[in-house]
Design an enzyme around this catalytic site. Structure first.
Site: not given
Ligand SMILES: Cc1cc2nc3c(=O)[nH]c(=O)nc-3n(C[C@H](O)[C@H](O)[C@H](O)COP(=O)(O)OP(=O)(O)OC[C@H]3O[C@@H](n4cnc5c(N)ncnc54)[C@H](O)[C@@H]3O)c2cc1C
Length: 212
Positions: A28, A108
């Site tokens: 993409y 997540d």
């Molecule tokens: C290959 C791939 C392709 C994807 N494609 C898509 C897509 O096309 N569309 C879509 O909607 N989603 C997609 N996703 C999913 C998406 O990336 C995740 O669902 C999203 O990033 C989740 O966001 P989050 O904020 O919940 O968690 P995260 O993005 O994991 O953020 C959590 C953050 O917390 C930080 N952290 C962890 N522990 C600590 C701590 N103890 N202290 C401080 N900070 C900490 C981490 O470093 C991270 O920056 C994809 C995932 C993958 C692996």
């Protein structure tokens, strides 16, 4: 890959999923067509480590798509040799209890999802919107967290399950069976009916409107 390094007719401004035996890839555009991103999902026996920043040799990527379409070869050939990252994908079953009285999870942390219907980040944003509404509408924090969780768990569990199922669909080994599997269903219509018509700013929050 920068557009300039790719053949001019490589792909329209759309996302494309290429499917093959035990492997698929998603291609993409980013930044309105300046960059092309390639996500390859070969099945492998080794789990590897849980990392978002592990670089792997470009040759591994090339080998994983040996014999695939010339467009895939052109994209892989245009990749910077030291800019190929690998991370293992882990299939977690949905969970239904994300909250205590004063603490809850979103994104997540609450519902890690295989990326096969590209919804993980979307769900995190939806969670945020619904949680904000619940905190505004409820009389107390515990009540808000309960409203939030009940409004979200079923949808998120469905996304988690359907994402995993898509992994199976995309990796069918036999070409005839794969064509039949796609012909037998209308994925765009299915998604329009439950996935893309969801509005986190309007979804019901009040107890009586939600399933117990
Ligand atoms: C290959 C791939 C392709 C994807 N494609 C898509 C897509 O096309 N569309 C879509 O909607 N989603 C997609 N996703 C999913 C998406 O990336 C995740 O669902 C999203 O990033 C989740 O966001 P989050 O904020 O919940 O968690 P995260 O993005 O994991 O953020 C959590 C953050 O917390 C930080 N952290 C962890 N522990 C600590 C701590 N103890 N202290 C401080 N900070 C900490 C981490 O470093 C991270 O920056 C994809 C995932 C993958 C692996």
């Amino acid at each position: 890959m920068p557009r300039a390094k790719l053949p001019a007719d490589i792909m329209e401004l759309v996302g494309t999923v290429w499917c093959g035996p035990k492997n698929h890839c998603v291609v993409y555009w980013l930044r309105g067509g300046e960059l092309l991103n390639f996500v390859g999902c070969p099945e492998e026996a080794s789990l590897g480590e849980e990392s978002w920043t592990q670089r792997r040799p470009w040759q591994e990527l090339k080998a994983a798509y040996a014999g695939w379409h010339p467009k895939i070869q052109a994209i892989i050939d245009a990749a910077e040799r030291d800019q190929c990252y690998r991370w293992s994908l882990f299939d977690r079953k949905p969970i239904y209890d994300w909250s205590t009285e004063r603490v809850t999870l979103l994104g997540d942390a609450a519902h890690p999802t295989l990326p096969f219907i590209a919804q993980g980040a979307c769900m995190a944003i939806e969670d945020g919107a619904v949680l904000a509404r619940a905190l505004e509408e409820a009389g107390s924090v515990p009540e808000a967290l309960e409203l939030y969780q009940r409004a979200r768990v079923e949808r998120c569990a469905r996304v988690v399950q359907e994402s995993a199922e898509h992994g199976t669909l995309y990796h069918i080994k036999d070409a005839t069976q794969m064509k039949k599997a796609f012909a037998d269903r209308n994925i765009a219509r299915e998604r329009a009916q439950w996935l893309f018509n969801y509005d986190p700013l309007r979804v019901p929050l009040q107890d009586e409107e939600l399933p117990l």
